[in-house]
Design a protein around this motif. Sequence first.
Motif, PDB file in Angstrom:
ATOM      1  N   VAL A 189      -4.042   1.916   6.996  1.00 33.11           N
ATOM      2  CA  VAL A 189      -4.883   1.119   6.104  1.00 33.11           C
ATOM      3  C   VAL A 189      -4.486  -0.346   6.178  1.00 33.11           C
ATOM      4  O   VAL A 189      -5.333  -1.235   6.341  1.00 33.11           O
ATOM      5  CB  VAL A 189      -4.775   1.625   4.653  1.00 33.11           C
ATOM      6  N   ILE A 198       0.832  -1.207   0.000  1.00 35.57           N
ATOM      7  CA  ILE A 198       0.000   0.000   0.000  1.00 35.57           C
ATOM      8  C   ILE A 198       0.861   1.249   0.000  1.00 35.57           C
ATOM      9  O   ILE A 198       0.524   2.255  -0.627  1.00 35.57           O
ATOM     10  CB  ILE A 198      -0.978  -0.010   1.197  1.00 35.57           C
ATOM     11  N   ALA A 238       0.582   4.366  -2.378  1.00 33.94           N
ATOM     12  CA  ALA A 238       0.338   5.693  -1.793  1.00 33.94           C
ATOM     13  C   ALA A 238       1.410   6.688  -2.204  1.00 33.94           C
ATOM     14  O   ALA A 238       1.126   7.862  -2.448  1.00 33.94           O
ATOM     15  CB  ALA A 238       0.273   5.588  -0.280  1.00 33.94           C
ATOM     16  N   ALA A 250      -6.600   0.177  -3.471  1.00 31.34           N
ATOM     17  CA  ALA A 250      -6.261   1.442  -2.799  1.00 31.34           C
ATOM     18  C   ALA A 250      -5.958   2.560  -3.801  1.00 31.34           C
ATOM     19  O   ALA A 250      -6.186   3.732  -3.506  1.00 31.34           O
ATOM     20  CB  ALA A 250      -5.077   1.242  -1.866  1.00 31.34           C
ATOM     21  N   TYR A 289      -7.346   5.984  -2.162  1.00 33.11           N
ATOM     22  CA  TYR A 289      -6.420   6.536  -1.182  1.00 33.11           C
ATOM     23  C   TYR A 289      -6.055   7.984  -1.531  1.00 33.11           C
ATOM     24  O   TYR A 289      -5.860   8.302  -2.707  1.00 33.11           O
ATOM     25  CB  TYR A 289      -5.147   5.690  -1.090  1.00 33.11           C
ATOM     26  N   ARG A 290      -5.988   8.823  -0.500  1.00 35.76           N
ATOM     27  CA  ARG A 290      -5.586  10.218  -0.703  1.00 35.76           C
ATOM     28  C   ARG A 290      -4.428  10.537   0.230  1.00 35.76           C
ATOM     29  O   ARG A 290      -4.611  10.592   1.448  1.00 35.76           O
ATOM     30  CB  ARG A 290      -6.749  11.167  -0.413  1.00 35.76           C
ATOM     31  N   ASN A 328     -14.629  -0.351   2.647  1.00 32.20           N
ATOM     32  CA  ASN A 328     -13.561  -0.275   1.651  1.00 32.20           C
ATOM     33  C   ASN A 328     -13.014  -1.657   1.305  1.00 32.20           C
ATOM     34  O   ASN A 328     -12.772  -1.969   0.145  1.00 32.20           O
ATOM     35  CB  ASN A 328     -12.403   0.575   2.196  1.00 32.20           C
ATOM     36  N   PRO A 340      -0.573   4.862   5.009  1.00 31.19           N
ATOM     37  CA  PRO A 340      -0.577   3.511   4.459  1.00 31.19           C
ATOM     38  C   PRO A 340      -0.550   2.464   5.581  1.00 31.19           C
ATOM     39  O   PRO A 340      -1.183   1.413   5.477  1.00 31.19           O
ATOM     40  CB  PRO A 340       0.710   3.467   3.639  1.00 31.19           C
TER      41      PRO A 340
END
Lengths: 208, 208
Positions: free
Chosen positions: A190, A103, A107, A175, A179-180, B166, A187
């Motif tokens: 998450v 992730i 990200a 993601a 994802y922002r 999610n 990360p």
Amino acid sequence: MTDPAPTPDTAADLPARSRREQIYDVAGRLFSERGYHATSMRDLAGELGMQGGSLYAHISSKEDLLVEIVQSAAQQFDEALFTLRELPLPADQKLREAMQRHIRVIADNMESATVFFHEWKHLSPAAYGRVTAWRDTIDTFYRDLLTQGIAEGTFRPDLDVKMAANLILSAVNWAYTWYRPAGSLTPRDVAEGYADMLLAGLRSPEVP
Amino acid sequence: MTDPAPTPDTAADLPARSRREQIYDVAGRLFSERGYHATSMRDLAGELGMQGGSLYAHISSKEDLLVEIVQSAAQQFDEALFTLRELPLPADQKLREAMQRHIRVIADNMESATVFFHEWKHLSPAAYGRVTAWRDTIDTFYRDLLTQGIAEGTFRPDLDVKMAANLILSAVNWAYTWYRPAGSLTPRDVAEGYADMLLAGLRSPEVP
DNA sequence: CCTACCGATCGGTAGG
DNA sequence: CCTACCGATCGGTAGG
């Protein structure tokens, strides 16, 4: 592909790193926002304050931009995961770490990741084949991890390894759509949240 | 957008359904294989054995094809999930059913689903807005389901609803990248497999 | 890095 | 549904 790494900056390879890298960066952004085919070389040049034809002093072709962007994304996944392979960790911890790294790569490279997932079908057959092979490798990585975990007794013995690997890959790959980096979730948040749910399940614990 | 539904087939709207539908079908396939911008109207016409210009006797524009394909995919998700909303089922069973229907829509419409996930950014602002709103609706559906399940005592009280939704959405949506209708797994197999893992977790049960 | 240009192709239309 | 065509734009090159 032919990286001019061996030769340092001399008068001979003047066009210089910096400008070249700018071009690849902006290309990554535009390809991710508009798609590869909807981005023209004149769009790209315009964002860099130059004329369309001038790009070709620094790069060889539009497709080369795509190949480089996709390839470098694939390489980042590789580096993140394969240094993990032989680490002496219990499988559940290794899974947490792998998901976190996976992730994090997304990200930290939201644009390249988007290009990677959406535009790889536009690669030439050679580059296309490399990406397909790479996907299999990642898949195998997660399956091996799960198999190891079953052998250890960490994961349920009746686990469907193929399906579990699919589920994990779905979680981490998806993601790129939501994802922002500017948001409040790291990360790590998450990955830990996902891993907690995956490992323990959503169901309420029995209250005996 | 302006669906000619009210008027039945008369001599007035001759160009006929069938040919029109063929065009949309082939467009869905080509858009999913090559992407929207890499598919030319001449490509599309060629697959249907006609000349590029002839398409415009049946359709109004290339973008209209995209809008229709994306919209009809969104509508299928809607129909599948919203008939489920008020069903008196425990949350875990409702989740299983929702995932199964969600994956089935993707499995039955792999091409439209691919176009939906990859090409919606090329929609005009109006259609783009509708798709964004629709995404929120689906998201809310799963969050409500989870919230209901916590209230019932079916799901853990400490569940992070946003993150769990999610995770579920990742699992079902990502199916568009790997599911093969010709393979041995039915959408039901996938949904049940995923739901089993999500509900009970991957970890080996404690052996007291 | 620019000007000026190449052949090819694009979505779409006119007129039949 | 076809022929013939429109203006616009594409990736890329030559020559400076």
